[in-house]
Design a protein around this motif. Structure first.
Motif, mmCIF file in Angstrom:
data_model
loop_
_atom_site.group_PDB
_atom_site.id
_atom_site.type_symbol
_atom_site.label_atom_id
_atom_site.label_comp_id
_atom_site.label_asym_id
_atom_site.label_seq_id
_atom_site.Cartn_x
_atom_site.Cartn_y
_atom_site.Cartn_z
ATOM 1 N N MET A 156 14.040 44.757 -81.656
ATOM 2 C CA MET A 156 14.479 44.800 -79.918
ATOM 3 C C MET A 156 13.236 44.979 -79.275
ATOM 4 O O MET A 156 12.328 45.922 -79.606
ATOM 5 C CB MET A 156 15.661 45.782 -79.649
ATOM 6 N N ALA A 157 12.986 44.245 -77.947
ATOM 7 C CA ALA A 157 11.778 44.472 -77.263
ATOM 8 C C ALA A 157 12.179 44.646 -75.741
ATOM 9 O O ALA A 157 13.578 44.325 -75.382
ATOM 10 C CB ALA A 157 10.906 43.396 -77.366
ATOM 11 N N ILE A 158 11.327 44.980 -74.749
ATOM 12 C CA ILE A 158 11.993 45.064 -73.430
ATOM 13 C C ILE A 158 10.731 44.540 -72.587
ATOM 14 O O ILE A 158 9.409 44.569 -72.856
ATOM 15 C CB ILE A 158 12.155 46.497 -73.195
ATOM 16 N N THR A 159 11.051 43.814 -71.700
ATOM 17 C CA THR A 159 10.134 43.247 -70.654
ATOM 18 C C THR A 159 10.653 43.553 -69.189
ATOM 19 O O THR A 159 11.818 43.663 -69.025
ATOM 20 C CB THR A 159 9.523 41.788 -70.821
ATOM 21 N N GLY A 160 9.534 43.644 -68.124
ATOM 22 C CA GLY A 160 10.186 43.935 -66.809
ATOM 23 C C GLY A 160 8.873 43.527 -65.979
ATOM 24 O O GLY A 160 7.829 43.510 -66.329
ATOM 25 N N PHE A 161 9.226 43.397 -64.637
ATOM 26 C CA PHE A 161 8.442 42.758 -63.901
ATOM 27 C C PHE A 161 8.642 43.613 -62.562
ATOM 28 O O PHE A 161 9.412 43.868 -61.943
ATOM 29 C CB PHE A 161 9.086 41.121 -63.446
ATOM 30 N N CYS A 162 7.152 43.995 -61.966
ATOM 31 C CA CYS A 162 6.955 44.516 -60.512
ATOM 32 C C CYS A 162 7.851 45.946 -60.848
ATOM 33 O O CYS A 162 7.553 46.956 -61.654
ATOM 34 C CB CYS A 162 7.764 43.788 -59.578
ATOM 35 N N TRP A 163 8.994 46.232 -60.252
ATOM 36 C CA TRP A 163 9.655 47.475 -60.250
ATOM 37 C C TRP A 163 10.066 47.583 -61.662
ATOM 38 O O TRP A 163 10.014 48.852 -62.402
ATOM 39 C CB TRP A 163 10.880 47.475 -59.335
ATOM 40 N N GLY A 165 8.478 46.641 -64.671
ATOM 41 C CA GLY A 165 7.182 46.833 -65.088
ATOM 42 C C GLY A 165 7.034 48.239 -65.485
ATOM 43 O O GLY A 165 6.724 48.859 -66.483
ATOM 44 N N ARG A 166 7.190 49.303 -64.418
ATOM 45 C CA ARG A 166 7.253 50.527 -64.684
ATOM 46 C C ARG A 166 8.494 50.992 -65.546
ATOM 47 O O ARG A 166 8.083 51.965 -66.369
ATOM 48 C CB ARG A 166 7.464 51.284 -63.239
ATOM 49 N N ILE A 167 9.541 50.420 -65.264
ATOM 50 C CA ILE A 167 10.669 50.843 -66.125
ATOM 51 C C ILE A 167 10.419 50.685 -67.672
ATOM 52 O O ILE A 167 11.028 51.414 -68.418
ATOM 53 C CB ILE A 167 11.882 50.196 -65.721
ATOM 54 N N VAL A 168 9.633 49.334 -67.985
ATOM 55 C CA VAL A 168 9.396 49.117 -69.313
ATOM 56 C C VAL A 168 8.760 50.477 -70.167
ATOM 57 O O VAL A 168 8.885 50.760 -71.204
ATOM 58 C CB VAL A 168 8.415 47.976 -69.595
#
Length: 291
Positions: A156-163, A165-168
């Protein structure tokens, strides 16, 4: 991002606008539309604390994964909420063999896609979404995924963008079961408050999984100096921290993967997407697109 899984269609910008947040209109003619061929894609309801349910967009390959299971990628929305761009990113990941799911992490505070401007969005919704709430709702998303026989949460991985990205960075410090993270232009340092007590730089020695950070040198909101500050902190951290990698794209600013906006840099976006997939593969979350 493989060229053969992305379809560009000759829609008018008016047609493209469907499903996008009001605050991002008008939508660029460069917007990428990924089809759902060979995928099961759509909204699902995730049980969360207090007996409520949270909407989430899920895209799953129809072909069999390893042992019938697909590695999982949690997708964390931009500041604009769970709009069409984030759903499209889930489909792109599913085209690479991932079980991709993006929860609506603002659902308690309101529908971000219906807010017409960023200042109102920040004041009325984003500022009220606590980090504690987000961590709990991501945990609930993982618990939901574990009930699906097609998903392998051991990969399992996680990716996030803008807002997101911090949450990642925050969730990589929160969940010991993660194998890797990819943070796209997420804030690293800055002011804190009761709802947001820590910055990513405060958590370098608590990371459970190595994070790939993808940043733009021309990002006025996340200056290169803050990326350098984070890089120095990671170098002094423990193994997961020292295994992290920060990349700065000299010709890009904030949102360089957001193909529906003027900030889009197709060259850097393609390179960064490939880097993300290779990062996941390196850390035990391999991609297996359909033959």
């Amino acid at each position: 991002m493989e060229d053969n899984v992305i379809n560009r269609r000759g829609f008018t910008t008016a047609g493209l606008a469907a499903g996008f947040a009001l605050a991002v209109l008008p939508v660029s003619a460069e917007t990428i539309i990924t089809d759902a061929d060979n995928l099961e894609a759509g909204m699902v309801q995730v049980p969360v604390a207090g007996g409520a349910t949270m909407g989430a967009y899920r895209a799953v390959p129809k072909w069999a994964g390893q042992g019938g299971h697909h590695p999982v990628v949690l997708v964390v929305q931009e500041i604009f909420g769970l709009h069409e761009h984030i759903r499209d990113l889930c489909r792109r990941l599913a085209k690479s063999g991932y079980y991709a799911i993006a929860p609506d992490l603002y659902f308690r505070q309101g529908d971000a896609t219906k807010v017409p401007d960023i200042p109102t969005l920040v004041r009325d919704i984003v500022s009220k979404v606590s980090d504690e709430q987000v961590m709990a709702d991501l945990d609930a998303t993982v618990a939901f995924v574990k009930t699906d026989g097609r998903a392998d949460t051991r990969r399992m991985a996680i990716t996030g963008f803008c807002w997101g990205g911090r949450i990642v960075w925050l969730y990589s410090a929160h969940n010991p079961d993660l194998k890797a993270g990819a943070a796209w232009y997420g804030r690293l340092v800055g002011n804190t408050d009761a709802a947001h007590p820590k910055n990513p730089i405060d958590l370098v020695n608590q990371l459970n999984a190595p994070v790939l950070g993808l940043y733009g040198a021309k990002d006025d909101g996340i200056p290169v100096a803050s990326v350098d500050q984070m890089r120095a902190a990671l170098a002094q951290g423990d193994k997961a921290a020292s295994d992290c990698k920060l990349m700065v794209f000299e010709d890009s600013g904030h949102g360089f993967n957001a193909d529906y906006r003027p900030s889009y840099n197709p060259t850097d976006a393609k390179v960064a997407w490939k880097q993300m997939l290779e990062w996941f593969k390196k850390h035990g979350v391999p991609y297996v697109p359909h033959a």
